[in-house]
Design a protein around this motif. Structure first.
Motif, PDB file in Angstrom:
ATOM      1  N   THR A 240       0.798  -1.224   0.000  1.00 55.52           N
ATOM      2  CA  THR A 240       0.000   0.000   0.000  1.00 55.52           C
ATOM      3  C   THR A 240       0.833   1.278   0.000  1.00 55.52           C
ATOM      4  O   THR A 240       0.614   2.163  -0.818  1.00 55.52           O
ATOM      5  CB  THR A 240      -0.937   0.009   1.229  1.00 55.52           C
ATOM      6  OG1 THR A 240      -1.687  -1.222   1.255  1.00 55.52           O
ATOM      7  CG2 THR A 240      -1.905   1.170   1.167  1.00 55.52           C
TER       8      THR A 240
ATOM      9  N   ALA B   1       1.874   4.034  -3.357  1.00 61.59           N
ATOM     10  CA  ALA B   1       1.372   5.409  -3.242  1.00 61.59           C
ATOM     11  C   ALA B   1       2.523   6.413  -3.344  1.00 61.59           C
ATOM     12  O   ALA B   1       2.396   7.454  -4.006  1.00 61.59           O
ATOM     13  CB  ALA B   1       0.616   5.595  -1.930  1.00 61.59           C
TER      14      ALA B   1
ATOM     15  N   LEU C 162       2.119  13.087   1.964  1.00 64.30           N
ATOM     16  CA  LEU C 162       1.458  12.013   1.221  1.00 64.30           C
ATOM     17  C   LEU C 162      -0.030  11.967   1.536  1.00 64.30           C
ATOM     18  O   LEU C 162      -0.428  11.941   2.697  1.00 64.30           O
ATOM     19  CB  LEU C 162       2.096  10.664   1.563  1.00 64.30           C
ATOM     20  CG  LEU C 162       1.578   9.472   0.761  1.00 64.30           C
ATOM     21  CD1 LEU C 162       2.009   9.578  -0.702  1.00 64.30           C
ATOM     22  CD2 LEU C 162       2.088   8.178   1.359  1.00 64.30           C
TER      23      LEU C 162
ATOM     24  N   LEU D 246      -2.984   9.634   1.432  1.00 61.36           N
ATOM     25  CA  LEU D 246      -3.263   8.202   1.338  1.00 61.36           C
ATOM     26  C   LEU D 246      -4.461   7.898   2.211  1.00 61.36           C
ATOM     27  O   LEU D 246      -4.397   8.039   3.432  1.00 61.36           O
ATOM     28  CB  LEU D 246      -2.026   7.414   1.803  1.00 61.36           C
ATOM     29  CG  LEU D 246      -2.086   5.898   1.758  1.00 61.36           C
ATOM     30  CD1 LEU D 246      -2.360   5.402   0.342  1.00 61.36           C
ATOM     31  CD2 LEU D 246      -0.774   5.322   2.266  1.00 61.36           C
TER      32      LEU D 246
END
Length: 156
Positions: A68, A72, A143, A145
């Motif tokens: 994951t 990303a 980030l 996510l």
């Protein structure tokens, strides 16, 4: 962007640091259990429990990153793909070392051998964590996510 969104974005770097610290502590407890050297079935059970818990937690952490987190990061920061490949190679090496530890624990290897396994894992793991933190913490602060932390960094 709201304060809550900013907090969530910065939280990925904090989450990673916290997971790394908990894994360091789990390894320390495992090594302390071995160093205690208390003979008997209870000590063996404790060591099995600590090793199993530590190995499972570290594996889950790396699998979550590979599945994951790293995709990303690669999508948002393609220039980091070589760094991510190096980190994934570390994950493979650590998984190999963990399997060696599991096998040694499963056959009731002597404490000296188990400590050698743990020492090797500790050295590679610490080097890996430091490199990962140097390379990725700044990126993780921005980030975006949308995933639960346990899915991304393991259930630690």
């Amino acid at each position: 962007m709201s304060e809550r969104e900013t907090t969530r974005l910065v939280a990925w770097s904090r989450e990673l640091r916290q997971v790394h610290q908990r894994l360091r502590e789990a390894l320390s407890v495992t090594r302390a259990s071995l160093a205690d050297g208390t003979p008997g079935e209870a000590a063996t059970r404790d060591l099995l429990l600590y090793c199993h818990g530590f190995c499972t937690a570290l594996d889950a952490h790396h699998q979550g990153e590979d599945r994951t987190l790293f995709p990303a990061i690669a999508a948002a920061h393609p220039q980091l793909r070589p760094v991510l490949r190096a980190l994934q190679q570390d994950h493979s090496m650590i998984a190999y070392l963990l399997n060696g530890l599991r096998a040694a624990v499963g056959r009731s290897a002597p404490p000296e051998e188990l400590d050698q396994h743990l020492e090797g894992i500790a050295a590679i793991m610490e080097n890996h964590f430091r490199y990962e933190e140097r390379q990725l913490l700044t990126v993780l602060e921005t980030l975006e996510l949308a995933a639960p932390p346990g899915e991304v960094l393991g259930p630690i």
